[in-house]
Design an enzyme around this catalytic site. Structure first.
Site, PDB file in Angstrom:
ATOM      1  N   TRP A 128       0.811  -1.218   0.000  1.00  0.00           N
ATOM      2  CA  TRP A 128       0.000   0.000   0.000  1.00  0.00           C
ATOM      3  C   TRP A 128       0.846   1.271   0.000  1.00  0.00           C
ATOM      4  CZ3 TRP A 128       2.075   2.380   4.012  1.00  0.00           C
ATOM      5  CH2 TRP A 128       2.733   1.556   4.924  1.00  0.00           C
ATOM      6  N   ASN A 129       2.162   1.179   0.285  1.00  0.00           N
ATOM      7  CA  ASN A 129       2.888   2.424   0.590  1.00  0.00           C
ATOM      8  C   ASN A 129       3.124   3.327  -0.622  1.00  0.00           C
ATOM      9  OD1 ASN A 129       4.790   0.609  -0.313  1.00  0.00           O
ATOM     10  ND2 ASN A 129       6.374   1.207   1.139  1.00  0.00           N
ATOM     11  N   LYS A 152      -2.743  -8.259  -7.301  1.00  0.00           N
ATOM     12  CA  LYS A 152      -3.336  -8.440  -5.968  1.00  0.00           C
ATOM     13  C   LYS A 152      -2.734  -7.314  -5.134  1.00  0.00           C
ATOM     14  CE  LYS A 152      -3.469  -9.514  -1.603  1.00  0.00           C
ATOM     15  NZ  LYS A 152      -4.293  -8.426  -1.153  1.00  0.00           N
ATOM     16  N   ALA A 154      -2.605  -4.438  -1.929  1.00  0.00           N
ATOM     17  CA  ALA A 154      -2.846  -4.480  -0.485  1.00  0.00           C
ATOM     18  C   ALA A 154      -4.321  -4.156  -0.217  1.00  0.00           C
ATOM     19  CB  ALA A 154      -1.949  -3.475   0.210  1.00  0.00           C
ATOM     20  N   GLU A 226      10.823  -7.919  -3.692  1.00  0.00           N
ATOM     21  CA  GLU A 226      11.319  -6.625  -3.196  1.00  0.00           C
ATOM     22  C   GLU A 226      10.802  -6.503  -1.774  1.00  0.00           C
ATOM     23  OE1 GLU A 226      13.254  -4.759  -4.800  1.00  0.00           O
ATOM     24  OE2 GLU A 226      12.894  -4.971  -6.942  1.00  0.00           O
ATOM     25  N   LEU A 227      11.688  -6.713  -0.810  1.00  0.00           N
ATOM     26  CA  LEU A 227      11.200  -6.808   0.574  1.00  0.00           C
ATOM     27  C   LEU A 227      11.662  -5.623   1.420  1.00  0.00           C
ATOM     28  CD1 LEU A 227      11.748 -10.654   0.841  1.00  0.00           C
ATOM     29  CD2 LEU A 227       9.758  -9.418  -0.005  1.00  0.00           C
ATOM     30  N   CYS A 260      10.398   1.612   1.752  1.00  0.00           N
ATOM     31  CA  CYS A 260      11.384   0.534   1.902  1.00  0.00           C
ATOM     32  C   CYS A 260      12.804   1.094   1.836  1.00  0.00           C
ATOM     33  CB  CYS A 260      11.163  -0.510   0.826  1.00  0.00           C
ATOM     34  SG  CYS A 260      11.123   0.197  -0.817  1.00  0.00           S
TER      35      CYS A 260
HETATM   36  P1  NAP Z   1       2.799  -7.104   3.532  1.00  0.00           P
HETATM   37  O1  NAP Z   1       1.962  -7.297   4.723  1.00  0.00           O
HETATM   38  O2  NAP Z   1       3.747  -8.169   3.150  1.00  0.00           O
HETATM   39  O3  NAP Z   1       1.792  -6.793   2.330  1.00  0.00           O
HETATM   40  C1  NAP Z   1       2.243  -6.656   0.997  1.00  0.00           C
HETATM   41  C2  NAP Z   1       1.312  -7.425   0.084  1.00  0.00           C
HETATM   42  O4  NAP Z   1       1.428  -8.820   0.333  1.00  0.00           O
HETATM   43  C3  NAP Z   1      -0.162  -7.091   0.277  1.00  0.00           C
HETATM   44  O5  NAP Z   1      -0.808  -7.135  -0.967  1.00  0.00           O
HETATM   45  C4  NAP Z   1      -0.641  -8.191   1.193  1.00  0.00           C
HETATM   46  O6  NAP Z   1      -2.026  -8.438   1.104  1.00  0.00           O
HETATM   47  C5  NAP Z   1       0.156  -9.386   0.668  1.00  0.00           C
HETATM   48  N1  NAP Z   1       0.381 -10.446   1.635  1.00  0.00           N
HETATM   49  C6  NAP Z   1       0.465 -10.328   2.983  1.00  0.00           C
HETATM   50  N2  NAP Z   1       0.735 -11.542   3.532  1.00  0.00           N
HETATM   51  C7  NAP Z   1       0.842 -12.416   2.496  1.00  0.00           C
HETATM   52  C8  NAP Z   1       1.112 -13.824   2.407  1.00  0.00           C
HETATM   53  N3  NAP Z   1       1.359 -14.563   3.477  1.00  0.00           N
HETATM   54  N4  NAP Z   1       1.138 -14.394   1.197  1.00  0.00           N
HETATM   55  C9  NAP Z   1       0.926 -13.655   0.096  1.00  0.00           C
HETATM   56  N5  NAP Z   1       0.647 -12.340   0.101  1.00  0.00           N
HETATM   57  C10 NAP Z   1       0.626 -11.728   1.292  1.00  0.00           C
HETATM   58  O7  NAP Z   1       3.655  -5.786   3.615  1.00  0.00           O
HETATM   59  P2  NAP Z   1       3.315  -4.449   4.382  1.00  0.00           P
HETATM   60  O8  NAP Z   1       3.731  -4.619   5.776  1.00  0.00           O
HETATM   61  O9  NAP Z   1       1.932  -4.017   4.114  1.00  0.00           O
HETATM   62  O10 NAP Z   1       4.291  -3.472   3.580  1.00  0.00           O
HETATM   63  C11 NAP Z   1       5.459  -2.981   4.111  1.00  0.00           C
HETATM   64  C12 NAP Z   1       6.662  -3.854   3.787  1.00  0.00           C
HETATM   65  O11 NAP Z   1       6.908  -3.809   2.393  1.00  0.00           O
HETATM   66  C13 NAP Z   1       7.917  -3.299   4.436  1.00  0.00           C
HETATM   67  O12 NAP Z   1       8.723  -4.333   4.915  1.00  0.00           O
HETATM   68  C14 NAP Z   1       8.608  -2.579   3.286  1.00  0.00           C
HETATM   69  O13 NAP Z   1       9.984  -2.393   3.467  1.00  0.00           O
HETATM   70  C15 NAP Z   1       8.273  -3.468   2.153  1.00  0.00           C
HETATM   71  N6  NAP Z   1       8.419  -2.752   0.883  1.00  0.00           N
HETATM   72  C16 NAP Z   1       9.471  -3.076   0.083  1.00  0.00           C
HETATM   73  C17 NAP Z   1       9.681  -2.386  -1.102  1.00  0.00           C
HETATM   74  C18 NAP Z   1      10.841  -2.713  -2.010  1.00  0.00           C
HETATM   75  O14 NAP Z   1      10.850  -2.269  -3.146  1.00  0.00           O
HETATM   76  N7  NAP Z   1      11.820  -3.473  -1.577  1.00  0.00           N
HETATM   77  C19 NAP Z   1       8.795  -1.381  -1.471  1.00  0.00           C
HETATM   78  C20 NAP Z   1       7.740  -1.073  -0.621  1.00  0.00           C
HETATM   79  C21 NAP Z   1       7.562  -1.791   0.553  1.00  0.00           C
HETATM   80  P3  NAP Z   1      -3.052  -7.889   2.238  1.00  0.00           P
HETATM   81  O15 NAP Z   1      -2.958  -6.411   2.223  1.00  0.00           O
HETATM   82  O16 NAP Z   1      -4.350  -8.406   1.779  1.00  0.00           O
HETATM   83  O17 NAP Z   1      -2.566  -8.481   3.530  1.00  0.00           O
END
Ligand code: NAP
Length: 452
Positions: A128-129, A152, A154, A226-227, A260
């Site tokens: 979502w960010n 898919k 957020a 990309e985590l 991130c």
């Molecule tokens: P998140 O919980 O992992 O959510 C990201 C996406 O993954 C959402 O669409 C979410 O769906 C889905 N998701 C969640 N759990 C899942 C699972 N077990 N299996 C499959 N899909 C799943 O991440 P967040 O906490 O919202 O976002 C912040 C994180 O993203 C931070 O760690 C940030 O550093 C990282 N990020 C990395 C980058 C990069 O380019 N490296 C860029 C931006 C953000 P739902 O919303 O339906 O749960």
């Protein structure tokens, strides 16, 4: 699926989840669209790409407002995000021919070459960010290369997810070449078993990355991850302190600190620690926190209530472990999910603020004895996304850049992504690259053809 305004905690809209049948039908229709789309000429694809860019520009104000309402990004940053999506679409329209052109190779055969064919349906699981940028930085290169996209997004930015699908349709792309699936994160894994889906990309947390990567492994499916990150911001003794401090405040608080590639560990050489600390605290205190729809606002609310709770706990733990609050550090009374720009001094390895990714406007200061110690501290992280180095000696900085275990290094500048440069991480920050020539290569079949 529910969209809630982080500024006041009010529900904007609820959306029903897709049933399993609806999801399967969407995948089916995207697959059919792919069979048609892969036959389109590059010129046809480029024309649509540019129409999409123009549409984004035309609807910028409306889309920026939607983004800000759903996730709290300051409106001026929402506009900038949409402009950057336009740049990515322009860049790939201009470069697609060059990047996708078959490459001739001299061998003993009559003719040998490498061609780049689309893989098919690519599933994009996005956070979502940066609700638009994250999607376009994947879809701009992948769709023009002939793939179909399944998004898919957020669950808290469904309005943005549907708006992107509509943009593709309105630009004239084949119906269903870009489909948004309204499913929760918990329903993503079964899609990885679906043989119609050929590859996946996920931007998000480490936990989600591990879950997708395991499934991708079982299904022998290509995946890009990309985590998270905990980028070091290294200030050496000969740096321009005033400039470094001003950029540091921006680098930590952009997107309300939820980026991130934000600077997340400020590693400062002993000789300039006090002067940097004072200048940085001043810069953080200057930032205007408030209504994200106001043009004046620098820092808005965090995107979800639970993120605010987690951030508060991380700061509390860091302080118990020895950190000192130098600015902010206390959640204001408000209906919105606000946390003030915060600086923590005396942070050391082992402290929560050093070890964990801090997803909010909180900056830990870490003192380094010298350059070598700064490098050691910078690399003692599980993450490896980005890093910046501040010094007047660029030769020293370039040597350090070679040693930094990250995917992107900026010297005397803030780490940011750019369509022309590859973006991605190492270690727990994931693997694969987005953007540039390298990003376009991720979702194509690099095919060898030999005529004997
Ligand atoms: P998140 O919980 O992992 O959510 C990201 C996406 O993954 C959402 O669409 C979410 O769906 C889905 N998701 C969640 N759990 C899942 C699972 N077990 N299996 C499959 N899909 C799943 O991440 P967040 O906490 O919202 O976002 C912040 C994180 O993203 C931070 O760690 C940030 O550093 C990282 N990020 C990395 C980058 C990069 O380019 N490296 C860029 C931006 C953000 P739902 O919303 O339906 O749960």
């Amino acid at each position: 699926m529910i969209s809630v305004n982080p500024y006041d905690g009010q529900t904007i809209r609820e959306y029903p989840d897709f049933t399993a049948e609806q999801t399967s039908a969407a995948v089916d229709s995207a697959e059919k669209a792919f069979f048609e789309w892969r036959g389109a000429t590059l010129t046809e694809r480029k024309v649509l790409n540019l129409k999409l860019r123009d549409l984004l520009e035309k609807k910028k104000d409306e889309l920026a407002r939607l983004m800000t309402l759903e996730m709290g990004k300051p409106i001026k940053q929402s506009c900038a995000e949409l402009e950057k999506c336009g740049l990515a679409l322009s860049y790939y329209s201009e470069k697609a021919e060059l990047f996708l052109a078959p490459q001739m190779v001299e061998t003993e055969a009559q003719k040998s070459y490498v061609r780049f064919d689309p893989l098919g349906l690519v599933l994009a699981v996005m956070p979502w960010n940066f609700p638009f940028w994250q999607v376009f930085r994947f879809s701009a290169p992948s769709v023009i290369a002939g793939n179909a996209a399944l998004l898919k997004h957020a669950s808290n930015v469904t309005g943005c997810a549907l708006a992107i699908e509509t943009l593709y349709r309105e630009a004239g792309f084949p119906e269903n070449i870009f489909r948004t699936l309204l499913i929760p994160g918990s329903n993503v894994l079964p899609l990885m078993d679906d043989q119609r889906i050929k590859a996946a990309t996920l931007t998000g947390s480490e936990a989600a990355g591990v879950a997708i990567a395991e499934k991708a492994g079982r299904n022998l499916k290509k995946v890009v991850l990309e985590l998270g990150g905990s980028d070091p911001f290294i200030v050496l003794g000969d740096a321009d302190i005033a400039k470094a401090a001003a950029v540091a405040a921006k680098a930590r608080t952009i997107n309300n600190g939820q980026s991130c590639i934000a600077a997340k560990r400020f590693i400062v050489e002993q000789s300039v620690y006090d002067s940097f600390r004072n200048a940085f605290v001043d810069e953080m205190n200057k930032l205007k926190v408030g209504d994200p729809l106001s043009e004046e606002t620098d820092v808005g609310p965090l995107a979800k209530r639970e993120f605010l709770e987690e951030l508060e706990q991380q700061v509390e733990r860091s302080v118990k472990e020895g950190a000192i609050v130098l600015a902010g550090g206390k959640k204001p009374e408000s209906d919105g999910w606000f946390y003030p720009p915060t600086v923590l001094g005396n942070v050391k390895p082992g402290n929560t603020a050093f070890e964990e990714e801090i997803f909010g406007p909180v900056a830990p200061l870490i003192m380094a004895r010298d350059n070598d110690h700064a490098m050691k501290l910078a690399n003692s992280s599980r993450f490896g996304l980005g890093g910046s180095i501040w010094t007047s000696d660029t030769q020293v900085a370039e040597k350090m850049a070679a040693e930094l275990e990250v995917g992107t290094v900026f010297i005397n500048g803030m780490v940011k992504s750019d369509p022309r440069l590859p973006f991605g991480g190492v270690k727990a920050s994931g693997f694969g690259r987005e953007l540039s020539y390298f990003g376009m290569r991720e979702f194509v079949n690099v095919k060898t053809v030999v005529i004997e």
